[in-house]
Write an enzyme that holds these catalytic residues in place. Structure first.
Site, PDB file in Angstrom:
ATOM      1  N   LYS A  36       0.759  -1.192   0.193  1.00 32.05           N
ATOM      2  CA  LYS A  36       0.017   0.152   0.189  1.00 32.05           C
ATOM      3  C   LYS A  36       0.852   1.275   0.106  1.00 32.05           C
ATOM      4  O   LYS A  36       1.594   1.582   0.905  1.00 32.05           O
ATOM      5  CB  LYS A  36      -1.057   0.255   1.283  1.00 32.05           C
ATOM      6  CG  LYS A  36      -1.896   1.316   1.172  1.00 32.05           C
ATOM      7  CD  LYS A  36      -2.474   1.555   2.497  1.00 32.05           C
ATOM      8  CE  LYS A  36      -3.098   3.008   2.594  1.00 32.05           C
ATOM      9  NZ  LYS A  36      -3.865   3.268   3.821  1.00 32.05           N
ATOM     10  N   ALA A  85      -9.670   5.579   4.596  1.00 29.92           N
ATOM     11  CA  ALA A  85      -9.469   6.643   5.463  1.00 29.92           C
ATOM     12  C   ALA A  85     -11.008   7.649   5.769  1.00 29.92           C
ATOM     13  O   ALA A  85     -11.640   7.583   4.649  1.00 29.92           O
ATOM     14  CB  ALA A  85      -8.524   7.668   5.118  1.00 29.92           C
ATOM     15  N   GLY A  86     -11.187   7.765   6.958  1.00 32.23           N
ATOM     16  CA  GLY A  86     -12.400   8.725   7.194  1.00 32.23           C
ATOM     17  C   GLY A  86     -13.619   7.899   7.748  1.00 32.23           C
ATOM     18  O   GLY A  86     -14.292   8.448   8.110  1.00 32.23           O
ATOM     19  N   ASN A  96      -8.764   1.791   9.839  1.00 36.84           N
ATOM     20  CA  ASN A  96      -7.784   1.331  11.378  1.00 36.84           C
ATOM     21  C   ASN A  96      -8.743   2.196  12.583  1.00 36.84           C
ATOM     22  O   ASN A  96      -9.118   1.529  13.435  1.00 36.84           O
ATOM     23  CB  ASN A  96      -6.535   1.803  11.152  1.00 36.84           C
ATOM     24  CG  ASN A  96      -5.821   1.495  12.264  1.00 36.84           C
ATOM     25  OD1 ASN A  96      -5.366   0.215  12.598  1.00 36.84           O
ATOM     26  ND2 ASN A  96      -5.375   2.380  13.052  1.00 36.84           N
ATOM     27  N   THR A  97      -8.609   3.548  12.535  1.00 35.18           N
ATOM     28  CA  THR A  97      -9.002   4.355  13.730  1.00 35.18           C
ATOM     29  C   THR A  97     -10.368   3.948  14.151  1.00 35.18           C
ATOM     30  O   THR A  97     -10.645   3.808  15.338  1.00 35.18           O
ATOM     31  CB  THR A  97      -8.887   5.716  13.541  1.00 35.18           C
ATOM     32  OG1 THR A  97      -7.574   6.012  13.155  1.00 35.18           O
ATOM     33  CG2 THR A  97      -9.168   6.446  14.769  1.00 35.18           C
TER      34      THR A  97
END
Length: 334
Positions: free
Chosen positions: A177, A264-265, A286-287
């Protein structure tokens, strides 16, 4: 009763002549109905189903015969809904990260709950002061789970390329990635550096899945440069804001010849479902899992959300209308 031995009745608004001496049950059967599956009103009075075989049809009777109707069809199981990237096939369309967890054990438990088959891993220096410290590979077996080395924290093409060369040497990975960031506050990708790194990596035999802005033109340039997957951001990394521009994500999906995954997001399960309903091949997060109050439960929620969004996309959503449209048909209304 008429001279020909018939009587005149009305059934659901239609005038009919039927043989005299019929019970209501016999009338229903003559009409091709199963008496046990209908309800009958005779002259504005409901006839108990248990007496349908006893109550006789009389001249002038007005009947309403109803049953339940519905819309839709039974869902069809999807025999094989796998996806492929660079010739490698996976069942799960969810990719998860390995950062921000309290420890490797929690990370491994969340991975198991997510059902993901690919995890992103950062490349960092070995802790030479404590060579016996736990390592990610002790908890997540790279022989069972596909490791996807990434270039998190790289702000120019050279550092990203260098990082992935080391990753290939360390584990033999060529599916990677790539992300090249523009600046630290927004962590938005620098598309000039990203494109340059993609071209170099592709020439060196890497198979880069590339993090990028949600721009259809930039996405196509990356694909032409050798990206094996396009990974547009839904919102800034770690923001949890959800997909901010569904229009451009959908345009990227429609124009791509390689898999498209929102990266992301994502903040919650509904965000993941939206990404899949737009036609994306998968979602990377992830987060959203690692910083949830219960990461393992959230990982399970994300697994189900991705599957639900994919099914919704395959089913084909209903058209949007400006005004109401009744679910129950007006035809046959009493």
């Amino acid at each position: 009763m008429h001279n020909d031995g018939t009587v005149s009745i009305t059934v659901n608004g239609d005038h009919k002549r039927v043989a005299a001496g019929l019970s209501i049950a016999a009338l229903a059967s003559e009409l091709g109905l199963v008496p046990e599956k209908v309800a009958v009103e005779r002259n504005l009075e409901v006839v108990p189903r248990s007496t349908l075989g006893e109550v006789m049809v009389e001249d002038g009777d007005d009947f309403e015969i109803v049953h339940f109707v519905g819309g839709g069809d039974h869902p069809r199981p999807i025999a094989d809904d796998s996806w492929s990237v660079a010739g490698r096939t996976f069942r799960s369309r969810l990719i998860v990260g390995t950062g921000k967890y309290k420890d490797f054990a929690q990370n491994a438990a969340a991975l198991a709950a997510s059902g993901a088959e690919i995890v992103t891993v950062a490349v960092r220096r070995v802790n030479v002061s404590d060579p016996n410290a736990p390592m990610l590979t002790d908890f997540i077996d790279p022989k069972k789970i596909t490791y996807l080395p990434n270039t998190a924290g790289c702000f120019d093409a050279e550092s990203a390329i260098r990082t992935l060369r080391l990753a290939r040497e360390a584990g033999g990975w060529d599916l990677v990635k790539l992300e090249v960031l523009g600046e630290a506050r927004t962590l938005y990708p620098d598309m000039v550096e990203t494109l340059r790194a993609t071209e170099v990596l592709a020439r060196e035999g890497f198979l880069p899945m590339v993090y990028c802005v949600d721009d259809p033109i930039a996405a196509k340039r990356l694909e032409n440069a050798g990206a094996v997957a396009i990974m547009p951001l839904g919102a800034p990394i770690g923001s949890g804001l959800g997909i901010q521009n569904r229009v451009t994500i959908r345009l990227i999906v429609e124009g791509a010849g390689v898999p498209v995954l929102v990266d992301a997001g994502v903040g919650t399960a509904s965000d993941a479902a939206v990404a899949m309903e737009l036609g994306c091949d998968g979602v990377l997060m992830n987060t959203a899992i690692a910083e949830a109050k219960d990461p393992i439960m959230m990982a399970s929620a994300m697994c189900h959300a991705v599957e639900a969004g994919r099914l919704s996309y395959l089913a084909g959503r209903m058209g949007q209308r400006r005004y109401a449209d009744p679910s129950s048909p007006l035809a046959g209304l009493i």
